[in-house]
Design an enzyme around this catalytic site. Sequence first.
Site, PDB file in Angstrom:
ATOM      1  N   ALA A  55     -27.374 -18.753  91.731  1.00  0.00           N
ATOM      2  CA  ALA A  55     -28.070 -19.837  91.030  1.00  0.00           C
ATOM      3  C   ALA A  55     -28.834 -20.685  92.027  1.00  0.00           C
ATOM      4  O   ALA A  55     -28.562 -20.658  93.234  1.00  0.00           O
ATOM      5  CB  ALA A  55     -27.075 -20.709  90.263  1.00  0.00           C
ATOM      6  N   TYR A 120     -31.627 -29.134  86.411  1.00  0.00           N
ATOM      7  CA  TYR A 120     -30.566 -28.173  86.702  1.00  0.00           C
ATOM      8  C   TYR A 120     -29.688 -27.953  85.473  1.00  0.00           C
ATOM      9  O   TYR A 120     -29.435 -26.820  85.061  1.00  0.00           O
ATOM     10  CB  TYR A 120     -29.716 -28.677  87.874  1.00  0.00           C
ATOM     11  CG  TYR A 120     -28.484 -27.854  88.145  1.00  0.00           C
ATOM     12  CD1 TYR A 120     -28.588 -26.544  88.613  1.00  0.00           C
ATOM     13  CD2 TYR A 120     -27.209 -28.386  87.939  1.00  0.00           C
ATOM     14  CE1 TYR A 120     -27.455 -25.778  88.864  1.00  0.00           C
ATOM     15  CE2 TYR A 120     -26.071 -27.636  88.189  1.00  0.00           C
ATOM     16  CZ  TYR A 120     -26.197 -26.333  88.650  1.00  0.00           C
ATOM     17  OH  TYR A 120     -25.075 -25.580  88.893  1.00  0.00           O
TER      18      TYR A 120
END
Length: 284
Positions: A55, A120
């Site tokens: 990620a 995010y």
Amino acid sequence: MVFGASGLLGKALMQRWTRDEVTGLSSRDVDIRDGRAVLDVVERAKPGSIVLSAAYTDVDGCESQRELAFAVNRDGAINVARAAAEHGSRLLFLSTDYVFDGTRNTPYEINDPHNPKTIYGQSKSEAEKRLREILPNCCIVRTSWLFGHGGRCFPDTILKLAATRNEIDVVSDQFGCPTSTDDLAAAIIELCRQQAQGVVHVTNQGACSWFDFACEIIRKADLRTKVSPTTSEKFARPAPRPKYSVLSAASLKPYGIVMPPWQMGLDHYLAEKLCQSQQKGSGL
């Protein structure tokens, strides 16, 4: 198969996962934004289970790199899910407390509504939604406040600051669950073996503020640096931090997994840190 094997959690997974044949992939091995490349590596290995811990986790960086955040955290996850679906692999996806807005004062349950306040968090929230559409039986593990060896983390930052300062300021109005990557990795391995499905919250037991966490690090490391509380407003960051992101552990109970207290995870972290320092000092 572990995507993100060179990350903080990925390293812990690769170290602890010893009873099965495990393929670890870093971004140098495959860019999860490349759907064809992802499909190829999954096709070659034909893994029974895939753990997606890769990620873009720079929360502040995501605010100025929105396209990159979504390309990696959402679109990359979609690519892995599609490859898993095509080859019949089970998928466990790492998500975050940032999918919530942090405005409540009781632990978040797995079905509480999302309301991410950061890029995010939005990218992870959208990934969760799309993955459930592609692979309804996938497992989504939400966690928070990770710390461990092999990369940047809060205890490492506090220890470095304490080495050069007599006093450090740490925010005292943000609360969450510190989580050891070693403990999280052990739980993930067990969830994969039990073929877990749905959303599961996995953190160490207990909650605290960043200030409390820093005080405990300094105390356990037997340092003399003074830790002073400050507010989020005085420590402004590009991405707003959740004021309260404690995750309920109720979803772990059906799997018989009991996470240790975060203080115990910190003890292990500091002990290993000391061992590594002694080895370097002796030239090992």
